[in-house]
Write a protein that holds these residues in place. Structure first.
Motif, mmCIF file in Angstrom:
data_model
loop_
_atom_site.group_PDB
_atom_site.id
_atom_site.type_symbol
_atom_site.label_atom_id
_atom_site.label_comp_id
_atom_site.label_asym_id
_atom_site.label_seq_id
_atom_site.Cartn_x
_atom_site.Cartn_y
_atom_site.Cartn_z
ATOM 1 N N ARG A 200 1.196 -1.497 -0.018
ATOM 2 C CA ARG A 200 -0.215 0.233 -0.276
ATOM 3 C C ARG A 200 0.568 1.088 -0.175
ATOM 4 N NH1 ARG A 200 -1.912 -4.742 1.103
ATOM 5 N NH2 ARG A 200 -4.561 -4.891 0.856
ATOM 6 N N ASN A 217 -10.904 5.052 -3.265
ATOM 7 C CA ASN A 217 -11.901 4.068 -3.459
ATOM 8 C C ASN A 217 -11.983 3.334 -4.598
ATOM 9 O OD1 ASN A 217 -12.787 4.260 -0.842
ATOM 10 N ND2 ASN A 217 -14.206 5.778 -1.903
ATOM 11 N N LYS A 220 -8.844 0.789 -4.895
ATOM 12 C CA LYS A 220 -9.329 0.156 -3.939
ATOM 13 C C LYS A 220 -9.938 -1.090 -4.889
ATOM 14 C CE LYS A 220 -10.876 -1.702 0.422
ATOM 15 N NZ LYS A 220 -12.085 -1.115 1.978
ATOM 16 N N LYS A 221 -10.870 -0.591 -5.529
ATOM 17 C CA LYS A 221 -11.228 -1.323 -6.225
ATOM 18 C C LYS A 221 -10.722 -2.444 -7.207
ATOM 19 C CE LYS A 221 -13.749 0.349 -9.769
ATOM 20 N NZ LYS A 221 -14.904 1.208 -11.343
ATOM 21 N N SER A 224 -8.469 -4.906 -5.593
ATOM 22 C CA SER A 224 -9.003 -5.956 -4.988
ATOM 23 C C SER A 224 -9.218 -6.704 -6.021
ATOM 24 C CB SER A 224 -10.627 -5.841 -3.564
ATOM 25 O OG SER A 224 -9.901 -4.202 -3.315
ATOM 26 N N TRP A 233 -2.037 -4.181 -5.792
ATOM 27 C CA TRP A 233 -2.347 -2.795 -5.352
ATOM 28 C C TRP A 233 -0.996 -1.464 -6.205
ATOM 29 C CZ3 TRP A 233 -5.164 0.712 -1.982
ATOM 30 C CH2 TRP A 233 -6.173 -0.378 -0.996
#
Length: 303
Positions: A200, A217, A220-221, A224, A233
């Protein structure tokens, strides 16, 4: 303070010198032990893989203890110098950058790329070669640069080398295929754990270096969607920053794996896309070195 200075100068050595080709890299010895254990004691069970992981880390710890005992017996300046040289051997930004550059500048890129990736390379087209270059570079910003530096700063040489032993376990036996589905689980899970925070941080560095404009966000979407809790990441961060569509169908061990796309760009990828991503090299170096210089200054002022 000593650990921060060692990390700072080790990073500089890696940036301007790179690999010491006249010295056998310590990771090679770790890899030889893993190969020997697999040859002698392989059984596709979690328990056998756990024994491999525990014994690898145990032997690595003993080697580090002997090394640190030797270093403590030397004059302080010599000990610091040797520690800097050793630490620099476990940082790989210089080698990573030039290895990818060699692929895209080669007249036989398909021959070059097979030394950098575990995916099948025989039938790669240009798009797949460029995708492999970008994904390898960005993923290894974490695995080969930020994560080892993170553990060096936290725990000294001990943390750095133990991390690399875990990373080597994962790279050699941490595959989700018929041979390693259970045997490699312990090594793969350890790698997931130790790589969680650095992955991260790596994504944040890519965002800053590339002057990204996407939201957390959104990152992250995409991240993930990757089967690894960490690898997605930095790859997704680069995909979004440079408007590239990474991931997607990729061939491993003779079968197509339909991975999700990481990023929002168009296809196919080009050589220029790789060159654009490689501009991260110097920018990340300066951010990291600047941050460590600020840390060293702060530690010096509060002493």
């Amino acid at each position: 303070m000593n650990t921060a200075l060692i990390a700072f100068f080790a990073y500089i050595v890696d940036k301007f010198v790179g690999e010491f080709t006249v010295i056998t890299h310590p990771v090679i010895f770790i890899g030889r032990y893993i190969s020997w254990f697999e040859k002698k004691f392989y059984k596709n069970t979690f328990q056998r893989g756990l024994v491999l992981a525990v014994s690898t880390l145990g032997l690595t710890y003993v080697a580090i203890w002997l090394l640190e005992t030797l270093l403590s017996s030397l004059p302080h300046g010599i000990s610091i110098f040797i520690s800097i040289v050793i630490a620099s051997m476990f940082l790989a930004h210089h080698m990573l950058y030039h290895s990818v550059l060699d692929v895209i500048n080669s007249s036989v890129p398909k021959e070059k790329i097979k030394y950098l990736v575990s995916r099948d390379t025989e039938d790669m087209d240009d798009h797949e070669i460029y995708k492999a270059c970008i994904e390898t570079y960005t993923e290894n910003i974490n695995d080969g640069v930020i994560a080892p530096l993170f553990y060096l700063l936290l725990f000294g040489l001990k943390g750095l080398i133990i991390f690399k032993a875990i990373s080597t376990l994962d790279s050699m036996v941490g595959y989700k295929n018929e041979r390693y589905s259970h045997f490699g689980t312990a090594g793969a899970r350890l790698d997931d754990i130790v790589g969680w925070i650095p992955a991260r941080i790596s994504a944040l560095l890519i965002y800053l270096a590339a002057k990204g404009s996407y939201s957390f966000n959104t990152l992250k979407k995409y991240a993930s969607g990757h089967e690894s809790p960490n690898s997605g990441w930095p790859i997704a961060a680069a995909g979004l920053a440079f408007h590239l569509k990474l991931g997607g169908p990729t061939r491993y061990f003779g079968a197509i794996k339909n991975k999700p796309y990481l990023g929002d760009g168009s296809l196919p990828l080009t050589q220029q896309d790789v060159c654009n991503v490689l501009t991260l090299h110097s920018k990340i170096d300066y951010i990291v070195l600047g941050s460590m210089a600020a840390m060293i200054t702060f530690l010096w002022l509060i002493q």
